[in-house]
Design a protein around this motif. Structure first.
Motif, PDB file in Angstrom:
ATOM      1  N   PRO A 285      23.584 -30.965   3.944  1.00  0.00           N
ATOM      2  CA  PRO A 285      23.876 -31.905   3.970  1.00  0.00           C
ATOM      3  C   PRO A 285      23.849 -33.683   3.663  1.00  0.00           C
ATOM      4  CG  PRO A 285      23.242 -31.220   6.334  1.00  0.00           C
ATOM      5  CD  PRO A 285      23.078 -30.677   5.244  1.00  0.00           C
ATOM      6  N   ILE A 286      22.441 -33.609   3.430  1.00  0.00           N
ATOM      7  CA  ILE A 286      22.199 -34.342   3.768  1.00  0.00           C
ATOM      8  C   ILE A 286      22.205 -35.474   1.708  1.00  0.00           C
ATOM      9  CG2 ILE A 286      19.903 -37.275   3.074  1.00  0.00           C
ATOM     10  CD1 ILE A 286      19.214 -35.649   6.205  1.00  0.00           C
ATOM     11  N   ILE A 287      21.427 -34.488   0.902  1.00  0.00           N
ATOM     12  CA  ILE A 287      21.903 -33.658  -0.039  1.00  0.00           C
ATOM     13  C   ILE A 287      22.746 -33.626  -0.926  1.00  0.00           C
ATOM     14  CG2 ILE A 287      20.688 -32.458  -2.513  1.00  0.00           C
ATOM     15  CD1 ILE A 287      17.919 -32.121  -0.617  1.00  0.00           C
ATOM     16  N   TYR A 288      23.695 -33.353  -0.675  1.00  0.00           N
ATOM     17  CA  TYR A 288      25.182 -32.570  -1.137  1.00  0.00           C
ATOM     18  C   TYR A 288      26.080 -33.565  -0.663  1.00  0.00           C
ATOM     19  CZ  TYR A 288      27.379 -29.528  -3.910  1.00  0.00           C
ATOM     20  OH  TYR A 288      28.150 -29.652  -4.747  1.00  0.00           O
ATOM     21  N   SER A 289      25.814 -33.801   0.288  1.00  0.00           N
ATOM     22  CA  SER A 289      27.624 -34.649   1.346  1.00  0.00           C
ATOM     23  C   SER A 289      27.422 -36.096   1.397  1.00  0.00           C
ATOM     24  CB  SER A 289      27.661 -34.063   2.576  1.00  0.00           C
ATOM     25  OG  SER A 289      28.012 -32.391   2.195  1.00  0.00           O
ATOM     26  N   LEU A 290      26.242 -36.270   1.817  1.00  0.00           N
ATOM     27  CA  LEU A 290      26.123 -37.746   2.019  1.00  0.00           C
ATOM     28  C   LEU A 290      26.067 -38.759   1.067  1.00  0.00           C
ATOM     29  CD1 LEU A 290      24.091 -37.530   5.763  1.00  0.00           C
ATOM     30  CD2 LEU A 290      26.800 -38.177   5.175  1.00  0.00           C
ATOM     31  N   ARG A 291      25.191 -37.748  -0.024  1.00  0.00           N
ATOM     32  CA  ARG A 291      25.626 -38.546  -1.597  1.00  0.00           C
ATOM     33  C   ARG A 291      26.538 -38.713  -2.147  1.00  0.00           C
ATOM     34  NH1 ARG A 291      22.436 -36.475  -4.923  1.00  0.00           N
ATOM     35  NH2 ARG A 291      21.431 -37.917  -5.465  1.00  0.00           N
ATOM     36  N   ASN A 292      27.837 -37.916  -1.968  1.00  0.00           N
ATOM     37  CA  ASN A 292      28.835 -37.291  -2.154  1.00  0.00           C
ATOM     38  C   ASN A 292      29.835 -38.284  -1.793  1.00  0.00           C
ATOM     39  OD1 ASN A 292      31.862 -36.460  -2.465  1.00  0.00           O
ATOM     40  ND2 ASN A 292      30.702 -35.452  -3.884  1.00  0.00           N
ATOM     41  N   LYS A 293      30.491 -39.638  -2.441  1.00  0.00           N
ATOM     42  CA  LYS A 293      30.644 -40.507  -2.605  1.00  0.00           C
ATOM     43  C   LYS A 293      32.223 -40.891  -1.999  1.00  0.00           C
ATOM     44  CE  LYS A 293      29.036 -43.372  -6.343  1.00  0.00           C
ATOM     45  NZ  LYS A 293      29.913 -44.308  -7.576  1.00  0.00           N
ATOM     46  N   GLU A 294      32.897 -39.304  -2.014  1.00  0.00           N
ATOM     47  CA  GLU A 294      34.130 -38.748  -1.471  1.00  0.00           C
ATOM     48  C   GLU A 294      34.047 -38.680  -0.032  1.00  0.00           C
ATOM     49  OE1 GLU A 294      37.392 -38.703  -2.837  1.00  0.00           O
ATOM     50  OE2 GLU A 294      36.418 -40.400  -4.363  1.00  0.00           O
ATOM     51  N   VAL A 295      32.868 -38.085   0.065  1.00  0.00           N
ATOM     52  CA  VAL A 295      33.386 -37.774   1.430  1.00  0.00           C
ATOM     53  C   VAL A 295      32.339 -38.814   2.548  1.00  0.00           C
ATOM     54  CG1 VAL A 295      31.107 -37.023   3.306  1.00  0.00           C
ATOM     55  CG2 VAL A 295      32.019 -34.941   1.174  1.00  0.00           C
ATOM     56  N   LYS A 296      31.492 -39.931   2.067  1.00  0.00           N
ATOM     57  CA  LYS A 296      31.199 -41.181   2.690  1.00  0.00           C
ATOM     58  C   LYS A 296      32.705 -41.559   2.544  1.00  0.00           C
ATOM     59  CE  LYS A 296      28.157 -42.692  -0.020  1.00  0.00           C
ATOM     60  NZ  LYS A 296      26.652 -43.058  -0.813  1.00  0.00           N
ATOM     61  N   ARG A 297      33.502 -41.853   1.356  1.00  0.00           N
ATOM     62  CA  ARG A 297      34.354 -42.413   2.188  1.00  0.00           C
ATOM     63  C   ARG A 297      35.641 -42.381   3.014  1.00  0.00           C
ATOM     64  NH1 ARG A 297      36.267 -43.233  -4.908  1.00  0.00           N
ATOM     65  NH2 ARG A 297      34.227 -44.427  -4.811  1.00  0.00           N
ATOM     66  N   ALA A 298      35.320 -40.763   3.245  1.00  0.00           N
ATOM     67  CA  ALA A 298      36.494 -40.054   4.501  1.00  0.00           C
ATOM     68  C   ALA A 298      35.559 -40.609   5.526  1.00  0.00           C
ATOM     69  CB  ALA A 298      36.217 -38.470   3.833  1.00  0.00           C
ATOM     70  N   LEU A 299      34.418 -40.480   6.177  1.00  0.00           N
ATOM     71  CA  LEU A 299      33.913 -41.087   6.422  1.00  0.00           C
ATOM     72  C   LEU A 299      34.214 -41.997   7.028  1.00  0.00           C
ATOM     73  CD1 LEU A 299      31.959 -39.514   8.959  1.00  0.00           C
ATOM     74  CD2 LEU A 299      30.429 -40.647   7.885  1.00  0.00           C
ATOM     75  N   LEU A 300      34.491 -42.908   6.390  1.00  0.00           N
ATOM     76  CA  LEU A 300      34.604 -44.298   6.277  1.00  0.00           C
ATOM     77  C   LEU A 300      36.149 -44.527   7.033  1.00  0.00           C
ATOM     78  CD1 LEU A 300      32.687 -46.349   3.851  1.00  0.00           C
ATOM     79  CD2 LEU A 300      32.253 -46.070   6.331  1.00  0.00           C
ATOM     80  N   ARG A 301      36.552 -43.650   6.588  1.00  0.00           N
ATOM     81  CA  ARG A 301      38.118 -43.935   6.577  1.00  0.00           C
ATOM     82  C   ARG A 301      38.649 -43.520   8.310  1.00  0.00           C
ATOM     83  NH1 ARG A 301      39.311 -42.576   1.021  1.00  0.00           N
ATOM     84  NH2 ARG A 301      39.484 -40.593   2.392  1.00  0.00           N
TER      85      ARG A 301
END
Length: 309
Positions: A285-301
């Protein structure tokens, strides 16, 4: 069958024979397991809650996070129990129950990695037909069929291994019921087992890797034809994460499986096995998800935090 039925339990030989290090080893594995389950659970929750992530790519990513949780859960809790209690024995039924779930998630992840490579191939090489080829209904069928295939494969595989006779020893040089470790202590059925292993390696190893590499060769050729520098960078970033996961997962898995016997092979096999059953599910998840801008934006939302532009 007489020898096999007399084998009521197995004994594991863990990383260190010295009990002084058991508590420290257990602490390390507990932290790795907890962190892996926590971060993969976050990925699943974010994708489930945020409707903007309800797309094929993130459906497969959610499945990968679920597989990674199951991967570590099949091995680490029992390992922690053995390290803390000093009881390294496991019954025949417990051993093959653990093997069933281990092979299930391993088979599922092998196929899932290929499906994710195909998803990236269609997205980059045939973007106009992406939503037609990978409709959500089709993706749900892919995901469901993936788990069913893994379950059926694991059932047949486990039944075949469980019918072997284990008369040489009851000692397994591994921290879980690994098929390769069990064949080393069997006294018959080895030929049949190796035939099954070869078929497994082809269907769930060679073919997925080969098709994934072919997909990425075509992807790279298309990316190099993109005139925009930002476009090439964005395309490479979406593929590099998945390619990194493929390399780490298969490199460590093949290292453990193909390692020749030696004085240090048992220890090294446990190290490589730890890599792809405990560490890799944590860093996926660190390599694939947390480097993904869409996932990070969704988490911030979801957290109600402002996004940096």
């Amino acid at each position: 069958m007489g020898n096999q039925t007399d084998c009521e339990e197995f004994h594991f030989v863990l990383f260190s024979a010295k009990s002084d290090y058991s508590a420290l080893t257990a602490s390390v594995f507990f932290l790795l397991y907890t962190f892996g389950v926590f971060i993969n659970s976050i990925i699943i929750t974010v994708i489930y809650i945020d409707y903007q992530l309800h797309s094929p790519m993130y459906l497969f990513l959610c499945n990968l996070a679920l597989v990674d949780i199951c991967y570590t859960t099949t091995t680490v809790p029992n390992l922690l129990y053995m390290l803390l209690s000093g009881d390294n024995t496991v019954s025949f039924i417990q051993c093959f129950t653990q093997m069933y779930f281990y092979v299930l998630v391993a088979s599922t992840e092998d196929l899932l990695i290929f499906i994710m490579a195909y998803d990236r191939y269609v997205a980059i090489c045939d973007p106009l037909h992406y939503h037609y080829i990978l409709k959500m209904k089709h993706c749900l069928l892919f995901a469901t069929g993936n788990w069913i295939s893994g379950g059926l494969n694991s059932f047949v595989f486990t039944i075949l291994v469980s019918h072997m006779s284990f008369c040489h020893s009851r000692t397994i040089h591994q921290f879980f019921c690994d098929p390769k470790a069990l064949i080393n202590i069997s006294c018959d059925g080895g030929e049949k087992f190796y035939i099954v292993i070869c078929m497994e390696a082809l269907v769930f190893g060679v073919f997925p890797v080969m098709f994934s590499l072919i997909s990425y060769i075509k992807i790279i050729r298309v990316i190099l034809q993109i005139k925009s520098k930002d476009g090439r960078k964005k395309a490479f970033s979406t593929c590099s994460s998945h390619l990194t996961i493929v390399i780490i997962y298969y490199a460590t898995g093949m290292s453990a499986f193909m390692m020749p016997p030696s004085e240090t092979s048992h220890f090294l096999e446990q190290v490589f096995t730890t890599q792809y059953t405990v560490v890799t599910p944590m860093i996926n998840p660190i390599i694939y998800s947390l480097r993904n801008k869409e996932v990070k934006r969704a988490l911030l939302r979801i957290l109600g935090l402002k996004q940096n532009t």
